[in-house]
Motif scaffolding. Structure first.
Motif, PDB file in Angstrom:
ATOM      1  N   ARG A  14       0.827  -1.201   0.000  1.00  0.00           N
ATOM      2  CA  ARG A  14       0.000   0.000   0.000  1.00  0.00           C
ATOM      3  C   ARG A  14       0.868   1.261   0.000  1.00  0.00           C
ATOM      4  O   ARG A  14       0.597   2.220  -0.730  1.00  0.00           O
ATOM      5  CB  ARG A  14      -0.897  -0.024   1.234  1.00  0.00           C
ATOM      6  CG  ARG A  14      -1.889   1.087   1.220  1.00  0.00           C
ATOM      7  CD  ARG A  14      -2.999   0.825   2.205  1.00  0.00           C
ATOM      8  NE  ARG A  14      -3.917   1.945   2.178  1.00  0.00           N
ATOM      9  CZ  ARG A  14      -5.133   1.910   2.663  1.00  0.00           C
ATOM     10  NH1 ARG A  14      -5.587   0.811   3.217  1.00  0.00           N
ATOM     11  NH2 ARG A  14      -5.908   2.963   2.603  1.00  0.00           N
ATOM     12  N   GLY A  33       1.057   3.836  -3.023  1.00  0.00           N
ATOM     13  CA  GLY A  33       0.807   5.258  -2.736  1.00  0.00           C
ATOM     14  C   GLY A  33       1.943   6.112  -3.269  1.00  0.00           C
ATOM     15  O   GLY A  33       1.727   7.151  -3.920  1.00  0.00           O
ATOM     16  N   ARG A  82      -8.865   5.197  -4.413  1.00  0.00           N
ATOM     17  CA  ARG A  82      -8.552   4.430  -3.208  1.00  0.00           C
ATOM     18  C   ARG A  82      -7.269   3.643  -3.393  1.00  0.00           C
ATOM     19  O   ARG A  82      -6.874   3.305  -4.494  1.00  0.00           O
ATOM     20  CB  ARG A  82      -9.691   3.483  -2.822  1.00  0.00           C
ATOM     21  CG  ARG A  82      -9.821   2.260  -3.703  1.00  0.00           C
ATOM     22  CD  ARG A  82     -10.700   2.530  -4.919  1.00  0.00           C
ATOM     23  NE  ARG A  82     -10.702   1.384  -5.813  1.00  0.00           N
ATOM     24  CZ  ARG A  82      -9.829   1.179  -6.793  1.00  0.00           C
ATOM     25  NH1 ARG A  82      -8.836   2.024  -6.971  1.00  0.00           N
ATOM     26  NH2 ARG A  82      -9.905   0.131  -7.558  1.00  0.00           N
ATOM     27  N   LEU A  83      -6.627   3.370  -2.234  1.00  0.00           N
ATOM     28  CA  LEU A  83      -5.441   2.518  -2.262  1.00  0.00           C
ATOM     29  C   LEU A  83      -5.676   1.280  -1.416  1.00  0.00           C
ATOM     30  O   LEU A  83      -4.785   0.463  -1.244  1.00  0.00           O
ATOM     31  CB  LEU A  83      -4.233   3.291  -1.721  1.00  0.00           C
ATOM     32  CG  LEU A  83      -3.743   4.480  -2.542  1.00  0.00           C
ATOM     33  CD1 LEU A  83      -2.686   5.252  -1.777  1.00  0.00           C
ATOM     34  CD2 LEU A  83      -3.179   4.005  -3.868  1.00  0.00           C
ATOM     35  N   ASN A  84      -6.910   1.143  -0.849  1.00  0.00           N
ATOM     36  CA  ASN A  84      -7.125   0.068   0.123  1.00  0.00           C
ATOM     37  C   ASN A  84      -7.146  -1.335  -0.484  1.00  0.00           C
ATOM     38  O   ASN A  84      -7.082  -2.316   0.230  1.00  0.00           O
ATOM     39  CB  ASN A  84      -8.401   0.316   0.954  1.00  0.00           C
ATOM     40  CG  ASN A  84      -9.586   0.618   0.065  1.00  0.00           C
ATOM     41  OD1 ASN A  84      -9.421   0.855  -1.115  1.00  0.00           O
ATOM     42  ND2 ASN A  84     -10.775   0.584   0.634  1.00  0.00           N
ATOM     43  N   SER A 131      -5.649   3.077  -9.001  1.00  0.00           N
ATOM     44  CA  SER A 131      -6.025   3.810  -7.785  1.00  0.00           C
ATOM     45  C   SER A 131      -7.318   4.590  -7.926  1.00  0.00           C
ATOM     46  O   SER A 131      -7.776   5.186  -6.960  1.00  0.00           O
ATOM     47  CB  SER A 131      -4.907   4.772  -7.406  1.00  0.00           C
ATOM     48  OG  SER A 131      -4.841   5.809  -8.361  1.00  0.00           O
ATOM     49  N   ASP A 139      -2.603   8.965   2.629  1.00  0.00           N
ATOM     50  CA  ASP A 139      -3.236   7.655   2.756  1.00  0.00           C
ATOM     51  C   ASP A 139      -3.205   7.203   4.220  1.00  0.00           C
ATOM     52  O   ASP A 139      -4.157   6.599   4.723  1.00  0.00           O
ATOM     53  CB  ASP A 139      -2.513   6.643   1.865  1.00  0.00           C
ATOM     54  CG  ASP A 139      -3.153   5.270   1.941  1.00  0.00           C
ATOM     55  OD1 ASP A 139      -4.399   5.206   1.852  1.00  0.00           O
ATOM     56  OD2 ASP A 139      -2.434   4.270   2.097  1.00  0.00           O
ATOM     57  N   ARG A 176      -6.512   6.171   6.495  1.00  0.00           N
ATOM     58  CA  ARG A 176      -6.835   4.896   7.137  1.00  0.00           C
ATOM     59  C   ARG A 176      -6.741   4.957   8.659  1.00  0.00           C
ATOM     60  O   ARG A 176      -7.097   4.006   9.330  1.00  0.00           O
ATOM     61  CB  ARG A 176      -5.969   3.770   6.578  1.00  0.00           C
ATOM     62  CG  ARG A 176      -4.490   3.908   6.710  1.00  0.00           C
ATOM     63  CD  ARG A 176      -3.816   2.821   5.857  1.00  0.00           C
ATOM     64  NE  ARG A 176      -2.430   3.106   5.597  1.00  0.00           N
ATOM     65  CZ  ARG A 176      -1.429   2.625   6.338  1.00  0.00           C
ATOM     66  NH1 ARG A 176      -1.673   1.863   7.371  1.00  0.00           N
ATOM     67  NH2 ARG A 176      -0.186   2.931   6.036  1.00  0.00           N
ATOM     68  N   ILE A 180      -9.251   8.272  -0.185  1.00  0.00           N
ATOM     69  CA  ILE A 180      -8.032   9.102  -0.269  1.00  0.00           C
ATOM     70  C   ILE A 180      -8.270  10.372  -1.082  1.00  0.00           C
ATOM     71  O   ILE A 180      -7.712  11.428  -0.771  1.00  0.00           O
ATOM     72  CB  ILE A 180      -6.857   8.270  -0.835  1.00  0.00           C
ATOM     73  CG1 ILE A 180      -5.548   9.021  -0.663  1.00  0.00           C
ATOM     74  CG2 ILE A 180      -7.076   7.888  -2.286  1.00  0.00           C
ATOM     75  CD1 ILE A 180      -4.337   8.156  -0.808  1.00  0.00           C
TER      76      ILE A 180
END
Lengths: 260, 362
Positions: B87, B91, B214-216, B283, B324, B328, B338
């Motif tokens: 992650r 990012g 998103r980066l989740n 992303s 990021d 979170r 994000i």
């Protein structure tokens, strides 16, 4: 020997002829001034001669056809300073003058110490050494003009085209700028083609004057031959007198009593 | 040429015109420190309860010639190596790529408001992703997730369309024509995307989540998907960094110095769009990075592209990893998208930087 030759140059925009069959040549080491009333095509002619504007006709420099040269080869032979050069925000004097080295660097290369030293030398000649780290926006009109000239000289070309280099300068700065160009021309053996408005200054500094009118050359030759009061009155639509003061020609508007 | 003859080959002191070099080195050092700090924070902080000392030991253990027992369970180790690290890496890659693309667009268009989505990349990617989601190819079912692929293709196709339209319109090959074409293409594609979305209301939530960025869902797969594109894009742009300083004079004067402005613009736009397309494909649409980071860098070190471009990569990477981390942890265990955070903390940050003096690094 002719350093630069233009043959039958023509530019049309929307069926209006801006330049019409202009042919001229420039000898090595000469100072040629292009003069003429507003709209005569001086600026267009200069940018066409610099290969920066499409036109009919042919151009050659040092016997080579300009259209056969790559942009980089061309920029190593002739430098061009437009009437209103771009002032990139935040750019320092050093970085600006260094841009003059662009045609001497390959696409991927960065400037070397040789370029830095050369630029330093040029900055010194233009009295700009002390303001190398200043941004262009912080400079006065005269200082800015010196930067533009310095960039052109850093380009190290045999031929320099200057589009109205004295516009927006006061009398003193006009004279300083032209004296500097004259000095540089002698020192670096640069050939100079300048467009100008001031006929008196043009006559005092030029070897040869090209008088333009309506996109054509109206007269060409030594200042004394070209600056004929009758011709000037006709082309400029103004009453002018050409006087001789201390051996120099001076073009002055003459106000007749009926007009005043 | 005569001027050259004046110059002694190796005489004299070190040339003063090279002082921007100092600024560049200082900026690079600060940039690397920022990346290191953000990366460390990203690896050590998270909702899972992992002792930080042990986490540092675990990281050190993987270094060559170092062997330390971290005392972490295999699940905790897994969280560090398979959740947090990819992650952070993703990012950093996305942040660096978007910031560099923004800086490049700003350079070639000589417009400080240009951003990586300027030529329709966002709209194209959005349409691609929407199509993939509504057709059911994006729910992870099957062996192949079409969302990133269609987003990537959509982004590139949109930029290509913009370029073709911009350069076929009239004889004036001006950057303005390209920008206007970008506006037209983006509006058209957004209209199509909205239409498809309205026709498939059941997937609206999924589409919306993608668009917010998103980066989740980050994994090593996404990292390895983006990395080659990010690398090629960055290399192409960075080799043009000196030429992009010449382009600051405008097309006319750049031509007089022997540059082909349209060719340079084409190369840089292709490279930046490739990077942007790859970044959004993994992303989603993360806004603001491409504007805020280059601007901040410019305020700190001046406007020279040869400094701004490399520093944008570093500061973009650090910025997105940090943002990021906020996303979170702030509302843990829930996550804030994000894209929301970049806009939310980006704007005030930008104002603060604007108010501070110029060239504070110099």
């Amino acid at each position: 020997m002719n350093l630069f030759v233009a043959n039958g140059l023509g530019v049309r925009i929307d069926d209006v002829s801006i330049l019409n069959d202009v042919s001229l040549s420039v000898k090595a080491g000469e100072w040629v001034s292009i003069v003429g009333p507003n709209g005569a095509g001086k600026t267009t002619l200069l940018s066409v001669m610099a290969g920066l504007r499409p036109a009919s006709g042919s151009l050659s420099i040092q016997g080579r056809n300009l259209s056969d040269l790559t942009p980089r080869e061309r920029a190593r032979l002739l430098a061009y300073v437009p009437q209103h050069p771009e002032i990139p925000p935040g750019m320092t004097v050093n970085s600006y003058v260094l841009l003059g080295r662009t045609p001497h660097l390959s696409f991927l290369a960065m400037e070397g110490s040789r370029d830095f030293r050369l630029v330093e030398q040029v900055l010194k000649q233009f009295d700009l050494s002390s303001m190398g780290q200043r941004t262009l926006e912080s400079l006065s009109g005269g200082e800015l003009q010196r930067c533009h000239l310095a960039r052109a000289i850093a380009q190290a070309t045999p031929l320099v085209f200057l589009d109205e280099p004295t516009t927006a300068l006061d009398l003193g700065h006009q004279q300083q700028a032209l004296n500097r160009i004259r000095l540089l021309r002698e020192e670096h053996k640069v050939t100079v083609v300048v467009t100008m408005h001031d006929l008196t200054l043009a006559s005092q500094y030029s070897d040869r004057i090209i008088l333009m009118s309506k996109g054509q050359i109206a007269a060409e030759g030594k200042p004394a031959e070209v600056l004929d009061p009758t011709r000037l009155s006709e082309l400029y639509g103004a009453q002018v007198k050409v006087l001789k003061v201390d051996g120099h020609l001076v073009v002055v508007p003459s106000v007749s009593k009926e007009n005043s | 040429m005569p001027v050259k003859e004046l110059v002694a080959e190796d005489a004299g002191p070190r040339p003063v015109v090279g002082v921007t070099e100092k600024l560049r080195v200082r900026g690079l050092v600060i940039g690397f420190v920022a990346v290191a700090l953000a990366t460390s924070a990203g690896l050590l902080i998270g909702p899972a309860d992992i002792d930080r000392t042990n986490a540092v030991k675990e990281l050190l253990d993987r270094l060559p010639f170092i062997s330390v027992e971290s005392g972490l369970t295999s699940i905790q180790k897994n969280i560090i190596w398979e959740v947090r690290l990819p992650r952070v890496a993703l990012g950093a890659l996305v942040g660096g790529t978007l910031a560099l693309s923004g800086a490049s667009y700003q350079a070639v268009f000589r417009n400080p408001l240009a951003d990586p989505y300027l030529l329709g990349a966002a709209a194209g990617a959005g349409l691609g992703a929407t199509v993939a989601i509504v057709t059911g190819s994006g729910d992870g079912v099957g062996t192949f997730d079409l969302v990133p692929l269609l987003a990537f293709v959509g982004a590139l196709a949109a930029v290509a369309l913009t370029y073709l339209l911009g350069y076929s319109s009239g004889t004036q090959r001006s950057p303005a024509a390209l920008l206007l074409a970008g506006v037209a293409v983006a509006s058209f594609l957004t209209a199509v995307q909205t239409f498809i979305q309205q026709q498939n209301v059941e997937t609206i939530r999924q589409v919306y989540t993608w668009i917010l960025g998103r980066l989740n869902t980050a994994s090593w797969d996404e990292v390895s998907l983006l990395a080659p594109y990010a690398f090629v894009s960055a290399m192409l742009i960075l080799v043009c960094r000196r030429i992009l300083d010449v382009m600051r004079l405008g097309d006319f004067e750049a031509s007089s110095l022997g540059i082909r402005p349209q060719l340079v613009r084409l190369v840089v736009i292709c490279a930046a769009s490739l990077g942007t397309a790859a970044a959004v494909s993994v992303s989603g649409l993360i806004a603001f990075v491409g504007i805020i980071v280059p601007h901040t860098v410019r305020l700190l070190v001046g406007a020279s592209n040869r400094i701004v471009l490399p520093l944008s990569i570093l500061f973009g990477a650090a910025f997105l990893v940090f943002v990021d981390l906020l996303g979170r942890t702030l509302a843990s265990p829930a996550e804030i998208p994000i894209g929301v955070i970049t806009a939310f903390c980006g704007a005030p940050f930008f104002v603060t930087v604007l108010r501070s003096s110029k060239r504070t690094l110099g």
